[in-house]
Each structure stands twice: as C-alpha cells, then as structure tokens.
Scaffold this motif. Structure first.
Motif, short mmCIF file in Angstrom:
data_model
loop_
_atom_site.label_atom_id
_atom_site.label_comp_id
_atom_site.label_asym_id
_atom_site.label_seq_id
_atom_site.Cartn_x
_atom_site.Cartn_y
_atom_site.Cartn_z
N ILE A 1 25.68 -41.45 -38.88
CA ILE A 1 26.94 -41.98 -39.42
C ILE A 1 27.04 -43.47 -39.15
CG2 ILE A 1 29.45 -41.95 -39.15
CD1 ILE A 1 29.27 -38.93 -38.71
N ILE A 2 26.73 -43.87 -37.92
CA ILE A 2 26.84 -45.29 -37.56
C ILE A 2 25.85 -46.13 -38.36
CG2 ILE A 2 26.47 -46.97 -35.70
CD1 ILE A 2 27.59 -44.91 -33.76
N TRP A 3 24.61 -45.67 -38.49
CA TRP A 3 23.57 -46.47 -39.13
C TRP A 3 23.66 -46.45 -40.66
CZ3 TRP A 3 20.77 -50.42 -38.31
CH2 TRP A 3 19.64 -50.69 -39.07
N ASN A 4 23.95 -45.30 -41.23
CA ASN A 4 23.95 -45.18 -42.69
C ASN A 4 25.33 -45.35 -43.32
OD1 ASN A 4 21.14 -44.64 -42.83
ND2 ASN A 4 21.48 -42.50 -42.30
N ALA A 5 26.34 -44.68 -42.73
CA ALA A 5 27.68 -44.76 -43.31
C ALA A 5 28.44 -45.99 -42.86
CB ALA A 5 28.47 -43.49 -42.96
N GLY A 6 28.14 -46.46 -41.65
CA GLY A 6 28.88 -47.61 -41.13
C GLY A 6 28.85 -48.83 -42.04
N PRO A 7 27.68 -49.27 -42.51
CA PRO A 7 27.64 -50.44 -43.40
C PRO A 7 28.37 -50.24 -44.73
CG PRO A 7 25.50 -50.06 -42.40
CD PRO A 7 26.34 -48.87 -42.07
N GLN A 8 28.46 -49.00 -45.19
CA GLN A 8 29.20 -48.73 -46.42
C GLN A 8 30.70 -48.89 -46.23
OE1 GLN A 8 27.96 -44.79 -47.59
NE2 GLN A 8 26.10 -45.54 -48.61
N LEU A 9 31.16 -48.56 -45.01
CA LEU A 9 32.60 -48.62 -44.74
C LEU A 9 33.04 -49.97 -44.20
CD1 LEU A 9 32.98 -45.10 -43.05
CD2 LEU A 9 33.51 -45.72 -45.42
N PHE A 10 32.16 -50.64 -43.48
CA PHE A 10 32.50 -51.91 -42.85
C PHE A 10 31.48 -52.97 -43.26
CE2 PHE A 10 33.74 -48.42 -40.03
CZ PHE A 10 35.12 -48.64 -39.96
N PRO A 11 31.85 -53.89 -44.13
CA PRO A 11 30.92 -54.91 -44.64
C PRO A 11 30.27 -55.75 -43.53
CG PRO A 11 32.92 -54.88 -45.95
CD PRO A 11 33.16 -53.98 -44.79
N GLY A 12 30.97 -55.92 -42.41
CA GLY A 12 30.41 -56.72 -41.33
C GLY A 12 29.13 -56.13 -40.75
N LEU A 13 28.96 -54.81 -40.91
CA LEU A 13 27.77 -54.15 -40.38
C LEU A 13 26.55 -54.34 -41.27
CD1 LEU A 13 29.28 -50.78 -39.06
CD2 LEU A 13 28.91 -52.93 -37.84
N ARG A 14 26.73 -55.01 -42.41
CA ARG A 14 25.59 -55.28 -43.29
C ARG A 14 24.84 -56.54 -42.92
NH1 ARG A 14 29.40 -54.48 -48.64
NH2 ARG A 14 30.11 -52.35 -48.13
N GLU A 15 25.33 -57.25 -41.90
CA GLU A 15 24.68 -58.48 -41.48
C GLU A 15 23.44 -58.19 -40.62
OE1 GLU A 15 25.74 -61.26 -42.68
OE2 GLU A 15 27.54 -60.39 -43.61
N ASN A 16 22.64 -59.24 -40.42
CA ASN A 16 21.38 -59.07 -39.70
C ASN A 16 21.56 -58.69 -38.23
OD1 ASN A 16 19.90 -59.72 -42.00
ND2 ASN A 16 19.86 -61.91 -41.53
N TRP A 17 22.74 -58.99 -37.66
CA TRP A 17 22.95 -58.68 -36.25
C TRP A 17 22.98 -57.18 -35.99
CZ3 TRP A 17 26.93 -55.63 -34.61
CH2 TRP A 17 28.00 -55.45 -35.50
N PHE A 18 23.31 -56.41 -37.04
CA PHE A 18 23.42 -54.95 -36.86
C PHE A 18 22.03 -54.32 -36.96
CE2 PHE A 18 24.72 -50.62 -38.38
CZ PHE A 18 25.35 -50.25 -37.21
N THR A 19 21.36 -54.27 -35.84
CA THR A 19 20.00 -53.77 -35.77
C THR A 19 19.99 -52.29 -35.38
OG1 THR A 19 19.82 -54.38 -33.43
CG2 THR A 19 19.19 -56.06 -35.08
N PRO A 20 18.85 -51.61 -35.52
CA PRO A 20 18.76 -50.22 -35.05
C PRO A 20 19.09 -50.08 -33.57
CG PRO A 20 16.94 -50.69 -36.51
CD PRO A 20 17.65 -51.99 -36.29
N PHE A 21 18.74 -51.08 -32.76
CA PHE A 21 19.05 -51.01 -31.32
C PHE A 21 20.55 -51.00 -31.09
CE2 PHE A 21 19.83 -52.59 -27.08
CZ PHE A 21 18.85 -51.99 -26.32
N ILE A 22 21.27 -51.88 -31.79
CA ILE A 22 22.73 -51.94 -31.65
C ILE A 22 23.35 -50.62 -32.11
CG2 ILE A 22 24.83 -53.10 -32.44
CD1 ILE A 22 23.22 -54.76 -30.50
N ALA A 23 22.88 -50.11 -33.24
CA ALA A 23 23.42 -48.85 -33.76
C ALA A 23 23.18 -47.70 -32.78
CB ALA A 23 22.81 -48.54 -35.12
N ALA A 24 21.96 -47.64 -32.22
CA ALA A 24 21.64 -46.58 -31.27
C ALA A 24 22.47 -46.73 -30.00
CB ALA A 24 20.15 -46.62 -30.94
N PHE A 25 22.63 -47.96 -29.54
CA PHE A 25 23.45 -48.22 -28.35
C PHE A 25 24.88 -47.73 -28.55
CE2 PHE A 25 26.64 -51.48 -27.11
CZ PHE A 25 26.80 -51.08 -25.79
#
Length: 238
Positions: free
Chosen positions: A75-99
C-alpha cells in the motif's frame, strides 16, 4: 547438478551480499528505533485515564496487528504515490517505504510490550514517588521507566531479531536487501542452492550475534529505580 562450493564462496564474500546484509541490519535498526518511540506513545495512550486516548491507542494496535505487513508495504509503495503526489519524488525510495511500513506495524507490537512492562510496576511505587513530592512526569521517568525497561528488554530484543528477518519482505518493493541480492544471483545463474545458502549463512551469523548481545546485556546489567545501569557483581566469598 551438484553443490558448487566456489560459487557459494564467491557469493558469500561478494560486495553485493555484504551490502545487502548491511542494508537489512540498517533497515531493521532504524525501523525498530522509530517503532519503539511511537509504540511508547501508543502505550501511554493505552493506559491513559482518558477514554478517548485509550480508544485511539487501542484502535491503532487493533488496526496494525490485524493486517499483514506485506500488505502495508504494498500500500505504501504502490498506492501511496497515487494518493499523495509528494511521494512521487525521488526522495521516496524503497528504503524509505520499507522503513515506514515496518515502523508503523512494529509500533503496534511494541506498544503492547511497553504497556505490559509499565503495568508490571507495582502501584505502590507510583504512590511512594508521589508521596515524596515527585510530579507525574518524574514519577514516570525516574521510577516507572527504569523498572519497566528491565521487563521490556527481553521481548524487545526478540522483536528486533524478528524485524531483521521481516526485512526480507521488502524484496517485493524492489529494495535490494539480503534476500533480494540472493534472488538476483539466482535469476542470473539459476544456482538456487549456492545463493540461498549464502543468504542463510548471513542470517545465521547476524541473528546469532544479536542473540549473543541480547544475552550479554541481560546478564551483565540490572536496573534500579534511579534509572542507572549497575554492573552485576559476583559475590565475594569470605
């Protein structure tokens, strides 16, 4: 096809496996730290006298204990960027999502561990501290917490070890931790036994080290009500 020792040793000593192991340990550590802090706040809500706070804390624990960690990661990795545009930036890495995923889920379990530890402190300790004039926040910090930590330490250590193993779930969101590193090697060479055995050795070594450290801490120190760590001394024979 026989087990190829050379492929196994090459994988075991490769920089890719070392980096994957380090990433797994780092992810487990930062997730556990944040989960402990958040879980402590939820635990205080759970034992609060306010009905609303207890309901919010209980709802948090119920929600994140009821859903699979893997689903939270997806949900965080796949749905999060669809719901929150800020998560589409480069800072949102797999490590951040997993954390984020591991931390919010683990906080629910840490909240129950810490709640039980806080409740294990005898009520007389609270009353005695208040009787000598300590305000509520100092009662918590100086009297209750030092005693609760002793109770919470063993299950917290177990949760950290479990968290290290749960980091393998991050492979589904493209984080190249230890298990993903082994899977990449398998996908190229189709040498399942060698690459998975290398990952197995890393997990065994890391978890064994953590278990040893946990056992050493539990045996070496005891906690007193002042909040100080006191080395355990051997009895002196006379």
């Amino acid at each position: 096809m026989t087990f190829d020792r050379e492929i196994f040793l090459d994988a075991l000593t490769s920089s890719e496996f070392l980096h994957g192991a380090w990433l797994s340990v780092a992810l487990a550590a930062v997730s556990m730290i944040f989960a402990t802090v958040l879980g402590f706040g939820v635990a205080l809500m759970r034992i609060s006298k306010g009905r609303t706070l207890r309901a919010v804390g209980g709802g948090y624990v119920w929600f994140f204990r009821a859903i699979p960690t893997l689903l939270v990661l997806l949900i965080i990795w796949n749905a999060g960027p669809q719901l929150f545009p800020g998560l589409r930036e480069n800072w949102f890495t797999p490590f951040i999502a997993a954390f984020l995923g591991f931390a919010v889920v683990e906080a629910a379990y840490m909240a129950e561990i810490l709640r039980s530890a806080l409740l294990s402190v005898d009520e007389g300790q609270h009353l005695a501290a208040r009787a000598i004039g300590l305000p509520p926040h100092l009662v918590l910090l100086k009297v209750v917490l030092p005693q609760a930590v002793k109770v919470a330490l063993p299950p917290t250590g177990n949760e950290f070890i479990a968290m290290l193993k749960y980091t393998s779930l991050a492979s589904v969101i493209s984080l190249r931790e230890l298990l993903t590193t082994a899977q990449v090697g398998v996908s190229v060479t189709f040498r399942y036994a060698e690459y998975y055995s290398a990952a197995l050795v890393y997990y065994l070594v890391i978890v064994s080290a953590l278990m040893g450290a946990q056992s050493l801490i539990e045996r070496r120190y005891r906690w007193v009500s002042s909040g100080a760590l006191i080395p355990r001394k051997d009895p002196v024979s006379v």
